[in-house]
Design an enzyme around this catalytic site. Structure first.
Site, PDB file in Angstrom:
ATOM      1  N   ALA A 184      39.949 -20.923   5.274  1.00  0.00           N
ATOM      2  CA  ALA A 184      39.961 -19.701   6.079  1.00  0.00           C
ATOM      3  C   ALA A 184      41.104 -18.780   5.660  1.00  0.00           C
ATOM      4  O   ALA A 184      42.110 -19.221   5.128  1.00  0.00           O
ATOM      5  CB  ALA A 184      40.098 -20.055   7.560  1.00  0.00           C
ATOM      6  N   ASP A 235      47.416 -32.004  15.460  1.00  0.00           N
ATOM      7  CA  ASP A 235      48.036 -31.347  14.303  1.00  0.00           C
ATOM      8  C   ASP A 235      49.192 -30.450  14.749  1.00  0.00           C
ATOM      9  O   ASP A 235      49.332 -29.318  14.283  1.00  0.00           O
ATOM     10  CB  ASP A 235      46.991 -30.533  13.530  1.00  0.00           C
TER      11      ASP A 235
END
Length: 479
Positions: free
Chosen positions: A24, A135
């Protein structure tokens, strides 16, 4: 859902690229309507997506559609065209925490606490929804600069619904911030996020992660060997800060601090986080302080003002409206001055009751302590005599006396450190103490010093108002 009913990319004007990932690219953009709202658009190239990447993206969109919290980056919209999927997010104009740390090299403890408080509030919300981020790292903690510097959790690409009792095996996240049980491919649960918080906290305080390595292999070896995590020798952190840090960075998840313990930890002090109900608590405490003051009960008024300040100061720092902020600042400064005056008043009163050794030849060490009342002075002297038969008790009492001296002198950080040190010993001894006169005296003294430690926290919080140098773009968090 029909494609024609969705907005198209032509609704936005892309301004500049602000980030890239494995699949992305993130752009700063504004909406082409009257609002001209600035946003961040995550553009995902469909052609590069693997099945797992598609799953992660779908999970991220589903989660962000549900998760709405002031410390979580908000998803405003999503849509797609032939080649890309677009996720429209709120734009965070302060960059990320990683860049912030690099600019500052390391962060003062009070700034680290403020960021951790905000991260903890987001995590408490996630736990309430059984979501594990998987994360957490400084690059995924974004900052809003205006109207004040605020931390927001972003990038939920690896997040999952995961309760404390569920276990997983798949590796997710970034190795440097990954919990040992995940890195070593053991079963793991939601406690993996707490290890990541510990690594982030360490990096904030010392400018680098505890297991900084030149390769994945070197990192894995350090984790596998359970290398002890050490505080850099030149660094100084408070006892409560170190306690939380070490509790988070436990290799064995069973030994690691729990979420409830984390949210309740003294270093975070979430109980006094800025909120409407806490403003009401602070106002009520000031009302009681004024009444105690009018009744000439200086010590009780002092305690109440200090307790009120612990609620007021985070609210003051967090206030966006400049006019309201200035009014509150004047009020808070008045409460600080009154607390300091009361502290001196009851100290001087006690000095009159207990002349110092300079004026009286055979006075005890006790009489140099500033804040013991006449009735408790004799009891304390008796406790000191009775403590001589127990290893550690006399030393702990002397540490408590030093704490009181530091409090009287205005050295609040040292006072709190000494109070916590002596109480850590005395509370443990109290738990083992048999019933009797010494136990009663020890219990009474522990209660006195606990109250004084809490007051010290209130006065220490006043240092947060202007303890750090301001820069043009960060002054809001340092005010």
């Amino acid at each position: 859902m029909k494609k024609m009913s969705l907005p198209t990319v032509s609704d936005y004007c892309l301004l500049e690229k602000i980030g890239t990932g494995s699949y992305a690219t993130v752009y700063k953009a504004f909406k082409k309507d009257k609002s001209r709202e600035i946003v961040a658009i995550k553009c995902v190239d469909k052609g590069t997506l693997s099945k797992s990447a598609i799953d992660n993206l779908l999970t991220e969109i589903k989660l962000l559609n549900v998760l709405k919290h002031e410390h979580i980056v908000e998803m405003k919209d999503f849509f797609w065209d032939e080649g890309n999927i677009y996720i429209v997010m709120e734009y965070c104009d302060g960059g990320d925490l990683s860049s912030f740390i690099k600019r500052k090299h390391k962060l003062p403890e009070n700034i680290c606490r403020r960021f951790l408080q905000q991260l903890a509030l987001a995590l408490r919300y996630l736990r309430d929804h059984n979501v594990c981020h998987m994360d957490l790292k400084p690059q995924n903690l974004l900052l809003m600069r205006k109207p004040q510097l605020v931390l927001k959790v972003g990038d939920f690409g690896f997040a999952q619904y995961l309760s404390n009792s569920e276990h997983k095996f798949a590796i997710r996240g970034s190795p440097l911030y990954m919990a040992p049980e995940m890195l070593l491919k053991h079963k793991y649960d939601a406690r993996v996020d707490l290890w990541s918080v510990g690594v982030i906290m360490y990096e904030c305080l010392f400018g680098k992660a505890p297991y900084s390595s030149s390769s994945f292999q070197e990192l894995a070896e350090k984790i596998k060997d359970c290398r002890p995590i050490e505080i850099p020798k030149a660094a100084h952190v408070s006892m409560t800060c170190k306690d939380l840090l070490m509790a988070l960075l436990k290799h064995n998840p069973s030994d690691r601090i729990t979420y409830d313990e984390f949210f309740a930890h003294d270093f975070l002090d979430l109980e006094h986080a800025p909120a409407k109900e806490n403003y009401d608590k602070a106002a009520a405490l000031v009302h009681k302080a004024v009444e105690a003051d009018a009744d000439k009960n200086a010590k009780e008024a002092f305690y109440l003002y200090c307790e009120a300040l612990r609620y007021f100061i985070p609210i003051l720092i967090n206030e966006n409206d400049l006019k309201r902020k200035e009014i509150l600042r004047h009020r808070v400064n008045d409460y600080i001055r009154r607390a300091e005056t009361l502290k001196v008043a009851f100290r001087d009163d006690n000095d009159e009751k207990h002349p110092s050794s300079e004026n009286k030849g055979n006075t005890s060490h006790l009489q140099r302590t500033p804040s013991l009342e006449r009735s408790s002075a004799f009891a304390y002297n008796e406790l000191r005599c009775l403590s001589k038969s127990t290893s550690g008790m006399t030393d702990a009492l002397e540490i408590g006396e030093a704490a009181e001296q530091y409090l009287a002198e205005g050295s609040y950080a040292l006072a709190l450190e000494k109070f916590q040190s002596c109480l850590g010993i005395l509370v443990s001894l109290l738990g083992k103490e048999p019933l009797g006169r010494r136990r009663d005296l020890l219990h009474k003294q522990v209660q006195i010093w606990m109250k004084e430690a809490e007051s010290t926290k209130g006065l220490l919080a006043t240092k947060d108002i202007d303890s750090s140098p301001r820069t043009t773009d960060e002054q809001c968090i340092l005010q």
